[in-house]
Enzyme design. Sequence first.
Site, PDB file in Angstrom:
ATOM      1  N   GLU A 148       0.798  -1.221   0.000  1.00 59.14           N
ATOM      2  CA  GLU A 148       0.000   0.000   0.000  1.00 59.14           C
ATOM      3  C   GLU A 148       0.839   1.284   0.000  1.00 59.14           C
ATOM      4  O   GLU A 148       0.399   2.303  -0.528  1.00 59.14           O
ATOM      5  CB  GLU A 148      -0.939   0.011   1.231  1.00 59.14           C
ATOM      6  CG  GLU A 148      -2.064  -1.009   1.176  1.00 59.14           C
ATOM      7  CD  GLU A 148      -3.065  -0.740   0.074  1.00 59.14           C
ATOM      8  OE1 GLU A 148      -3.383   0.448  -0.179  1.00 59.14           O
ATOM      9  OE2 GLU A 148      -3.518  -1.712  -0.565  1.00 59.14           O
TER      10      GLU A 148
ATOM     11  N   SER B 218     -52.139 -25.980  38.162  1.00 56.18           N
ATOM     12  CA  SER B 218     -51.695 -26.740  39.327  1.00 56.18           C
ATOM     13  C   SER B 218     -50.196 -26.670  39.563  1.00 56.18           C
ATOM     14  O   SER B 218     -49.710 -27.177  40.579  1.00 56.18           O
ATOM     15  CB  SER B 218     -52.118 -28.205  39.185  1.00 56.18           C
ATOM     16  OG  SER B 218     -53.526 -28.306  39.285  1.00 56.18           O
TER      17      SER B 218
END
Length: 758
Positions: A84, A438
């Site tokens: 780069e 229940s």
Amino acid sequence: MLRYLKFAVLLTVVAGILGLSVFIYINARNLPDVKNLEHWKPSQVSQVFAYDGSLLTEFFVQRRQYVSIDKIPDHVKYAFIAIEDRTFYENPGIDLWGILRAAFINITSGRIVAGGSTISQQLIKNLFLTPERSFRRKVKEMILAIKLNQIYPKDKILEMYLNQIYLGHGAYGVESASQIYFGKHVWELDICEAAVLAGLPKAPSRYDPYKNIEGATQRRNAVLQSMVEEGYIDIYTAKECYEKPIVLRETDEEDVNIHDYFTEMVRLWFAENYGIDELYKGGYKIYTTADKNLLRDTHYIVKDHIELLQVQVGFPKLTEDEINKMTEEYSQQEVKKLQKGKVYIGMIEKIKGKTIHFKIKDHTGTVRFSGSLRNAKEGLPIYIKYIGENSFEFVPFLETAVVSIDPKTGAIRALSGGYDFVKSKYNRAVQAKRQPGSAFKPIVYTAAVMEGFTQLSVLEDEPVAIWDPDRFEEWIPRNYEGEYHGKVTLREALTKSMNAASVNLFLELGYEPVISLAYQMGVKTKLPKVPSLVLGSVDISPLELATVYSTFANNGIRCRPYFIEKVEDPNGNVIYQHTPECRQVIPEDKNAVMVDLLKGVIQEGTGRKARILGFPVAGKTGTTNDYTDAWFAGFTTDLTTVVWVGYDFKKKIGWKMTGAKAALPIWIDLMAAAHVDKEIEEFSVPENTALIPVNIQTKTLSDGNCEEKEILFIKGTEPKIDCSGNVVTVPPYREKEDEFLFDINLTGEEDELPATRQ
């Protein structure tokens, strides 16, 4: 003439220089101040981890994990510099020869095609400028790049660059890219892998190794060649890499990005405490209590069971409110293009056999449903999932909620708030409240044990008329199938879930002890003083019920449920640490008696299907009026799990769709998955308790001449007479229970009925 020509050339040069100077001066005004980078805080990904440290999901605007330059190996830095910006350490921020070369190419082509940008220029462009291709932007970029190098050292500029660049697949910076492509940290990369990453900034999509392995390999080799030319590596090292294929991390999106009800709870918690912007940009590490495998298993087990159950009960009869709500949502849908995996609301156009023809705005399709379509009619809404290529799946109306908690700590290991998060983000595990039926009874029976009742205490299982001041009428609780059994033991009443006996027990105890205990065990909902409370007539959340049953599993110690262990900021500082909140709310000996009772529900009662697991479990079924809500709540010593099944709009699930039929099968599969390859401990027997062989029918000690069953007593509360009528002065105490009985005979009645007033 020659003199005039020289003068014209000179004038042209001067004019050009002046023009360029003016152009530079104009564009140099009002530029951003690069000193602001001292306070630069790049957007970073926040990660969510399971309790074993594995990654659950990530939240981000840009998937970035910032790493300091000292953690980035030299060969990674050199790979990027070589390809780069070869003069990075020498240039003042711009490369003059590179600029002239790029300018020549751009002038001859008549447009911007080459950049000649240094690393400094690329960083400036990404942080301060727009990506437009123009000479004006290029001049600004160069000016700022020079200023950048005047203020910051090269290593700092390189650090910012390597953390800022986009490298494909949503990865910003070398650390995120290292993990996405290779499944490792940047400091673990070898030279060959570093070259792959360094080749990406030029064109991340074109050189994507997942999509274009040949292009990525050629680009990697170009980076290696540049590294050789710059003297960063020798030719032999490069050749070794040339000969190696690029080996990528195997991707599994479900494995790395779980987004479900649990992770949504994490998202909402963090946003409330630290802000949504911090979550998506702050780079935090959030450590949770989740068991990743169990979380995934829960998703699939729930889906499979709910789909099967919907087929069994058929297409539901939709309520008017349900139709209106779904019709409104249908009209608000934006459906320009169907998205794969998304759930839509469609409208039935016609039904032929088992095939439903439907429309979704301008789209049409068909879907097959194997269950009864008696309630399905033209014009009714349905849920449809698009699976691609103009194919669809029927999505159930039935919903569910699951909570699994480590009872020793309160840590939530798994949670599901519905059939599928894609269908509905409404978290029924914590947001919805439904009648537990229940499944509420054990709270009442625990209060009884704390008042001195034993498993052989006698209750009246006979109908009792109770005046209901709200309805100005008598309420008579009835048992499943309408049968009553007269005098029964406490154990029989709970294991067979006898409603009448339970109501009579509740009336004998009084409201205060039961309601007070319920709050202590984890119920947060305000409980009214009504007799039907014992039958679970008040809406509570699955999480509340799971807290109650975790108390049983943890020797009477209630631990407040939680799902966040700790949070670290980007610098590794712990900014939140969970503090356990546990306290004894039931004496250990009395809790052990209750656990023995709940084991009885599995061994001889409504939960006997769970015996197929083959390891010690305890729990309770729950079913409400007209089979509207089905529950199973149960536990081992290591895990408590609660399952609820029903519709969002309260209506019958299906005929005799009890907790044992609708919820228990899900619970069994979840607990089987959670306990694979684990040694399951038997429930504890405290020192002042003992397992004693008794005859349930005669309520006497067994002397070997009558049918016997070992049940738990607090020492001194056991019967004093054996089944032959003899007074026993030395009780036959046993400190340990026999091996857990494994019996797959699952015949018989499966559950109880109503939770609410008839």
